[in-house]
Design an enzyme around this catalytic site. Structure first.
Site, PDB file in Angstrom:
ATOM      1  CG  ASP A  11      -1.809   1.145   1.365  1.00 21.32           C
ATOM      2  OD1 ASP A  11      -2.483   1.487   0.381  1.00 21.32           O
ATOM      3  OD2 ASP A  11      -1.848   1.750   2.455  1.00 21.32           O
ATOM      4  CG  ASP A  13      -1.963   7.660   0.445  1.00 21.62           C
ATOM      5  OD1 ASP A  13      -1.189   8.625   0.368  1.00 21.62           O
ATOM      6  OD2 ASP A  13      -2.717   7.315  -0.487  1.00 21.62           O
ATOM      7  CG  ASP A 174      -2.207   2.251   6.433  1.00 19.60           C
ATOM      8  OD1 ASP A 174      -2.414   1.881   5.253  1.00 19.60           O
ATOM      9  OD2 ASP A 174      -2.710   3.281   6.916  1.00 19.60           O
TER      10      ASP A 174
END
Length: 228
Positions: A11, A13, A174
């Site tokens: 990922d 961001d 995240d």
């Protein structure tokens, strides 16, 4: 688990880059265009991760009812995208050991893909600006396919492109978006504890482990290979 990992889907961001300050700048410029007061960084962190449309709807809902939000949506997202493209990456910073982690994964011969819910027109120049794009064989954004994470489609497309079984590709992210997408695709998944995750504790996510950094993830893969 992790014995036969051939590729990694990462990922963007909240996993490789802390982009919340960029979001804050673009969102508050958009809000100023609509004569609305600025909002805080903490509020932004709870909202990001599910794509631009979701973000703008949440921001508008702070001040408007559902009907008003729909009326302002087109104007707001045009303003936001214009401002974001103007400042993309200016305030964003790399999390610790991201480059070291990518170097270590590449040195192991692992193929790397970035799958983000950020629009591809934002993701590619941002990754180029921060020196990330050179490590990735492919970059997919939130608008690359008809459905974005937590739908498994983008991850399954990487499996197909790499001609690998899902269990040979680990996803790292995240948030619950990443874990849900990986679970649905059949990929193992690791989470990092420092991102956004919509304001929820990372420990509540059903992942296969928490790694402090991407470098720690790379070291885990290397250790598994040595012991297998």
């Amino acid at each position: 688990m992790f014995f036969d990992i051939q590729a990694v889907i990462i990922d963007l961001d909240g996993t490789m880059l802390d982009t919340a300050p960029d979001f804050l700048l673009a969102i508050n410029r958009m809000r100023a265009d609509l004569a609305l007061a600025p909002i805080s960084l903490d509020m932004i962190k709870i909202m990001v991760g599910k794509g631009s449309e979701h973000l703008i709807r949440q921001v508008l809902a702070l001040d408007f009812d559902a009907e008003q939000s729909r009326a302002y949506f087109a104007m707001a997202i045009e303003s936001y995208q214009r401002h974001y493209l103007d400042i993309n990456g200016d305030q964003a910073t790399l999390y610790p050991d991201v480059i070291a982690g990518l170097e270590a994964m590449s040195a192991q011969g692992l193929r790397l893909a970035c799958v983000t819910n950020k629009p591809i027109a934002f993701a590619v120049p941002l990754m180029q600006k921060k020196g990330l794009s050179v490590y990735f064989e492919v970059i997919f954004g939130g608008d690359s396919f008809p459905r974005k994470k937590p739908d498994p489609l983008p991850l399954l497309e990487v499996c197909h492109l790499f001609n690998l079984a899902p269990e040979q590709i680990v996803a790292i992210g995240d948030s619950s978006n990443d874990a849900q997408a990986a679970r649905a695709a059949g990929c193992p998944v690791l989470t990092v504890p420092y991102g956004y995750n919509h304001g929820e504790a990372i420990q509540n996510i059903q992942s296969d482990g928490i790694v402090e950094t991407l470098l720690e993830a790379a070291q885990l893969f290397a250790a598994k290979k040595r012991t297998h």
